[in-house]
Design an enzyme around this catalytic site. Sequence first.
Site, short mmCIF file in Angstrom:
data_model
loop_
_atom_site.label_atom_id
_atom_site.label_comp_id
_atom_site.label_asym_id
_atom_site.label_seq_id
_atom_site.Cartn_x
_atom_site.Cartn_y
_atom_site.Cartn_z
N SER A 81 17.33 -5.33 14.51
CA SER A 81 17.06 -4.82 13.16
C SER A 81 17.85 -5.57 12.10
O SER A 81 17.75 -5.25 10.91
CB SER A 81 17.39 -3.33 13.09
N ASN A 168 24.84 6.13 15.51
CA ASN A 168 23.91 7.15 15.01
C ASN A 168 24.40 7.74 13.69
O ASN A 168 23.64 7.86 12.73
CB ASN A 168 23.74 8.27 16.04
N THR A 213 -11.50 14.49 -21.66
CA THR A 213 -11.54 15.23 -20.39
C THR A 213 -12.79 14.74 -19.67
O THR A 213 -13.82 14.47 -20.31
CB THR A 213 -11.60 16.75 -20.60
N HIS A 214 -12.70 14.62 -18.36
CA HIS A 214 -13.81 14.07 -17.56
C HIS A 214 -14.18 12.65 -18.02
O HIS A 214 -15.31 12.21 -17.83
CB HIS A 214 -15.05 14.97 -17.62
N SER A 335 -8.33 -16.29 -16.21
CA SER A 335 -9.23 -16.48 -15.07
C SER A 335 -9.28 -17.95 -14.69
O SER A 335 -9.22 -18.83 -15.55
CB SER A 335 -10.63 -15.98 -15.42
N LYS A 341 -11.32 -15.25 -20.55
CA LYS A 341 -10.73 -14.01 -20.05
C LYS A 341 -9.25 -13.86 -20.43
O LYS A 341 -8.48 -14.81 -20.43
CB LYS A 341 -10.85 -13.93 -18.52
N ASN A 343 -6.68 -10.86 -19.15
CA ASN A 343 -6.65 -9.68 -18.29
C ASN A 343 -5.30 -8.96 -18.35
O ASN A 343 -4.25 -9.60 -18.34
CB ASN A 343 -6.93 -10.08 -16.84
N GLU A 348 -2.89 -3.51 -13.89
CA GLU A 348 -3.78 -3.39 -12.74
C GLU A 348 -2.97 -3.36 -11.44
O GLU A 348 -3.27 -2.59 -10.52
CB GLU A 348 -4.78 -4.54 -12.72
N TYR A 375 18.80 11.96 18.01
CA TYR A 375 18.41 10.63 17.57
C TYR A 375 17.43 10.01 18.54
O TYR A 375 17.53 10.18 19.76
CB TYR A 375 19.64 9.72 17.43
N GLN A 380 14.83 3.67 13.93
CA GLN A 380 15.18 2.35 13.40
C GLN A 380 14.13 1.88 12.39
O GLN A 380 14.43 1.11 11.49
CB GLN A 380 15.27 1.34 14.56
N LYS A 383 13.92 2.15 7.86
CA LYS A 383 14.54 1.38 6.79
C LYS A 383 13.53 0.61 5.93
O LYS A 383 13.56 0.69 4.70
CB LYS A 383 15.56 0.37 7.34
#
Length: 520
Positions: A81, A168, A213-214, A335, A341, A343, A348, A375, A380, A383
Amino acid sequence: MESLSVFNSSATTSLSLFSSSLDHSAPNSQPSLTLYSRRLMPKLEVHCAAEAQSAKPKEAKLWGGRFEEGVTDAVERFTESISFDKALYKHDIMGSKAHASMLAKQGLISSDDRDSIIEGLTEIERRIENGEFEWRTDREDVHMNIEAALTDSIGEAAKKLHTARSRNDQVLTDFRLWCRDGIDAILARIKHLQVSLVRLALKNEGLIVPGYTHLQRAQPVLLQHLLLAFVEQLERDSGRLLDCKERLNFCPLGACALAGTGLPIDRFMTSDALGFTAPMRNSIDAVSDRDFVLEFLSANSITAIHLSRLGEEWVLWASEEFGFITPSDAVSTGSSIMPQKKNPDPMELVRGKSARVVGDLVTLLMLCKGLPLAYNRDLQEDKEPVFDSVKTILGMLEVSAEFAQNITFNKERIQKALPAGHLDATTLADYLVKKGVPFRTSHDIVGRAVAVCVSKMCQLRELSLDDLRSLNPVFDMDVYEFLGVENAVKKFSSYGSTGSECVASQLDLWVTKFEITKGG
């Protein structure tokens, strides 16, 4: 100045967690959190490639007394690790120094041994930060790399450091310290984004935008009100992280493998030295608990969802269909094939990276599902999702603040868009309620008024008084004080509403909280 060294994909650079100050009073102020700090943390080069070690004989494992042969190369590669948990080195050294001091106080090691250990650990930390330390896969993890290097440096005294301690409880002490610092770093970034949004609100006083709304036109709202909604979300995010920090701030050190120890250690001393609230009460729980990382990643996930919503709002508003905002070139991309373009890519990606943060949480949830006490080596794997979540959320917060500092609201375009959608319809219903008409009846009357507008292709305020009285005789000339988006906004007065006075009060609260100078 503490550093977390895992906030990029290769774990070769670091992010400074703390700055001497975050000056939010200056225009477009940037936090002095350095995303890729080379001054404070030079590259942590991994000198553990197989070819680099193939010429060296494998050294005996620190746990290898009862074994007659070493593990295979495949097992060693699979179980190491050190490739990621070396990020815990600073916290591991901090914990070891506190542990050594406690052992000496309790008479379990001599004061000379304590001093040698602490001096040796300080030198190891210096070597790591200068890129001079050799991380070895045959030493498995950050703890055994540091302990073995300490033994190489100071000899027999180093072998006493692991008295009354297991990996541990050691790793969980390191991890809790790391998460505690990670939370502080995120809190600083959240505040910086909040300040950026409040500053943006201050620059756009009085600007009315359509509220949705919606994703359909609903009612007119002040832009300041909308921006402060995101500030409120972020404030709850901060609260969740502070709650999480309070719960995780208990010390597992001294729980050993799972059952504690018969040696006369002082767990309260090490807990105090490391800034914990207290030692964890139950040694089995101490080494098996991962609630604190689940809660941490849950808080990060909610923050990421909030940021994705901000990202979606601004991506839509930057489109030609809306045209409500124009991002500067500094926060836009182009682009490879379409020359015209421009962007809003950062937002995003903020929207997209929320999936990654939520995925890190799901990984941890499934990792912990069904594990028996205490444990297990499965843990392990806790992390990397945490390191990734923290790195990602810090980046999302940073770029969102950058974007907020580099957009312009297109007031003419917004004002031209306001008449569509009959945004003042609900305010007209309120007018009828004030005239004594029951709300449900008012709702029906206004609905029919909107239908008249649709047939005539006009706005509510363009209906004649005769048109309105044909729907209900209660209408009078004062009705026109309720029609039009400007009048509608003026009529809002409830606590927390989009009325001018209400929003000004909300804005003043945040300006005071963040000590922002208006006009500065």
